[in-house]
Write a protein that holds these residues in place. Structure first.
Motif, PDB file in Angstrom:
ATOM      1  N   PRO A  83      -6.267  -4.502  -4.164  1.00 12.34           N
ATOM      2  CA  PRO A  83      -5.421  -5.537  -4.771  1.00 12.34           C
ATOM      3  C   PRO A  83      -3.964  -5.115  -4.879  1.00 12.34           C
ATOM      4  CG  PRO A  83      -6.899  -4.569  -6.413  1.00 12.34           C
ATOM      5  CD  PRO A  83      -7.350  -4.070  -5.067  1.00 12.34           C
ATOM      6  N   MET A  84      -3.709  -3.814  -5.043  1.00 10.22           N
ATOM      7  CA  MET A  84      -2.319  -3.372  -5.167  1.00 10.22           C
ATOM      8  C   MET A  84      -1.580  -3.515  -3.840  1.00 10.22           C
ATOM      9  SD  MET A  84      -2.040  -0.267  -7.826  1.00 10.22           S
ATOM     10  CE  MET A  84      -3.229   0.837  -7.128  1.00 10.22           C
ATOM     11  N   VAL A  85      -2.259  -3.157  -2.744  1.00 10.03           N
ATOM     12  CA  VAL A  85      -1.621  -3.282  -1.433  1.00 10.03           C
ATOM     13  C   VAL A  85      -1.443  -4.758  -1.083  1.00 10.03           C
ATOM     14  CG1 VAL A  85      -1.947  -2.895   1.046  1.00 10.03           C
ATOM     15  CG2 VAL A  85      -2.362  -1.045  -0.569  1.00 10.03           C
ATOM     16  N   ALA A  86      -2.460  -5.588  -1.377  1.00  7.99           N
ATOM     17  CA  ALA A  86      -2.346  -7.017  -1.084  1.00  7.99           C
ATOM     18  C   ALA A  86      -1.154  -7.613  -1.826  1.00  7.99           C
ATOM     19  CB  ALA A  86      -3.637  -7.735  -1.478  1.00  7.99           C
ATOM     20  N   GLN A  87      -0.983  -7.217  -3.082  1.00 12.55           N
ATOM     21  CA  GLN A  87       0.146  -7.731  -3.863  1.00 12.55           C
ATOM     22  C   GLN A  87       1.471  -7.232  -3.305  1.00 12.55           C
ATOM     23  OE1 GLN A  87      -0.255  -7.388  -8.194  1.00 12.55           O
ATOM     24  NE2 GLN A  87       1.948  -7.092  -8.331  1.00 12.55           N
ATOM     25  N   ALA A  88       1.531  -5.978  -2.921  1.00 10.14           N
ATOM     26  CA  ALA A  88       2.760  -5.416  -2.361  1.00 10.14           C
ATOM     27  C   ALA A  88       3.125  -6.136  -1.060  1.00 10.14           C
ATOM     28  CB  ALA A  88       2.598  -3.920  -2.119  1.00 10.14           C
TER      29      ALA A  88
ATOM     30  N   MET B 207     -18.701  -1.309  -6.618  1.00 10.27           N
ATOM     31  CA  MET B 207     -17.645  -0.362  -6.291  1.00 10.27           C
ATOM     32  C   MET B 207     -16.445  -1.143  -5.787  1.00 10.27           C
ATOM     33  SD  MET B 207     -18.802   3.102  -4.381  1.00 10.27           S
ATOM     34  CE  MET B 207     -19.329   2.140  -3.000  1.00 10.27           C
ATOM     35  N   VAL B 208     -15.283  -0.824  -6.335  1.00  8.23           N
ATOM     36  CA  VAL B 208     -14.064  -1.527  -5.933  1.00  8.23           C
ATOM     37  C   VAL B 208     -13.012  -0.500  -5.548  1.00  8.23           C
ATOM     38  CG1 VAL B 208     -12.249  -3.123  -6.695  1.00  8.23           C
ATOM     39  CG2 VAL B 208     -14.571  -3.384  -7.569  1.00  8.23           C
ATOM     40  N   ASN B 209     -12.313  -0.761  -4.455  1.00  7.87           N
ATOM     41  CA  ASN B 209     -11.180   0.075  -4.077  1.00  7.87           C
ATOM     42  C   ASN B 209      -9.935  -0.494  -4.753  1.00  7.87           C
ATOM     43  OD1 ASN B 209      -9.203   1.613  -2.904  1.00  7.87           O
ATOM     44  ND2 ASN B 209      -9.596   0.909  -0.799  1.00  7.87           N
TER      45      ASN B 209
ATOM     46  N   VAL C 183     -13.135  -8.798 -11.884  1.00  2.94           N
ATOM     47  CA  VAL C 183     -12.043  -8.862 -10.931  1.00  2.94           C
ATOM     48  C   VAL C 183     -10.890  -8.015 -11.459  1.00  2.94           C
ATOM     49  CG1 VAL C 183     -10.483 -10.390  -9.653  1.00  2.94           C
ATOM     50  CG2 VAL C 183     -12.749 -11.198 -10.344  1.00  2.94           C
ATOM     51  N   VAL C 184     -10.319  -7.237 -10.563  1.00  2.00           N
ATOM     52  CA  VAL C 184      -9.166  -6.425 -10.949  1.00  2.00           C
ATOM     53  C   VAL C 184      -7.949  -7.342 -10.963  1.00  2.00           C
ATOM     54  CG1 VAL C 184      -7.851  -4.332 -10.460  1.00  2.00           C
ATOM     55  CG2 VAL C 184     -10.251  -4.495  -9.763  1.00  2.00           C
ATOM     56  N   THR C 185      -7.536  -7.744 -12.146  1.00  2.00           N
ATOM     57  CA  THR C 185      -6.417  -8.693 -12.261  1.00  2.00           C
ATOM     58  C   THR C 185      -5.199  -8.022 -12.864  1.00  2.00           C
ATOM     59  OG1 THR C 185      -7.325  -9.403 -14.360  1.00  2.00           O
ATOM     60  CG2 THR C 185      -7.814 -10.784 -12.442  1.00  2.00           C
ATOM     61  N   ASN C 186      -4.105  -8.740 -12.824  1.00  2.00           N
ATOM     62  CA  ASN C 186      -2.857  -8.273 -13.431  1.00  2.00           C
ATOM     63  C   ASN C 186      -2.522  -6.848 -13.000  1.00  2.00           C
ATOM     64  OD1 ASN C 186      -2.529 -10.685 -14.855  1.00  2.00           O
ATOM     65  ND2 ASN C 186      -3.838  -9.933 -16.505  1.00  2.00           N
ATOM     66  N   VAL C 187      -2.469  -6.667 -11.719  1.00  7.27           N
ATOM     67  CA  VAL C 187      -2.141  -5.357 -11.189  1.00  7.27           C
ATOM     68  C   VAL C 187      -0.699  -5.027 -11.552  1.00  7.27           C
ATOM     69  CG1 VAL C 187      -2.028  -3.957  -9.116  1.00  7.27           C
ATOM     70  CG2 VAL C 187      -3.689  -5.804  -9.268  1.00  7.27           C
ATOM     71  N   ASP C 188      -0.509  -3.920 -12.222  1.00  8.11           N
ATOM     72  CA  ASP C 188       0.844  -3.523 -12.578  1.00  8.11           C
ATOM     73  C   ASP C 188       1.368  -2.535 -11.550  1.00  8.11           C
ATOM     74  OD1 ASP C 188       3.237  -3.133 -13.737  1.00  8.11           O
ATOM     75  OD2 ASP C 188       2.481  -2.369 -15.637  1.00  8.11           O
TER      76      ASP C 188
END
Ligand SMILES: [Zn+2]
Length: 90
Positions: free
Chosen positions: A12-17, A6-8, A58-63
């Motif tokens: 990754p989107m918040v970490a990138q932001a 399970m992944v939230n 891994v959830v990569t390339n977060v757009d």
């Protein structure tokens, strides 16, 4: 059955932001402690978006730009930055 996890997806989107915002906002400390504090605070303000994926994927390339949650994420990140700026714990 293959192993899954399970992944939230919010994570990754918040970490990138946070990373992108700290590059621009020079007034904010970007040490590891502050970065994690900001990320954790912002994540607590946002609804989790759990998905089930194959284990190890891994959830990569977060757009982030095209994310429907972008406005909410940026607002939470800026609120978290203000809180950590006023009370740094490093
Ligand atoms: Zn710091």
């Amino acid at each position: 059955m293959a192993a899954v996890q399970m992944v939230n997806r919010m994570e990754p989107m918040v970490a990138q932001a946070v990373d992108e915002t700290l590059v621009r906002e020079k007034k904010v400390c970007s040490c590891e402690r502050c970065r994690h504090d900001i990320t954790a605070l912002a994540l607590n303000m946002l609804p989790p978006r759990y998905v089930v994926t194959p284990l190890g994927e891994v959830v990569t390339n977060v757009d982030l730009q095209s994310s429907q949650w972008k406005a909410d994420i940026m607002m939470a990140v800026y609120r978290a930055i203000e809180i950590v700026r006023g009370r740094p714990r490093h």
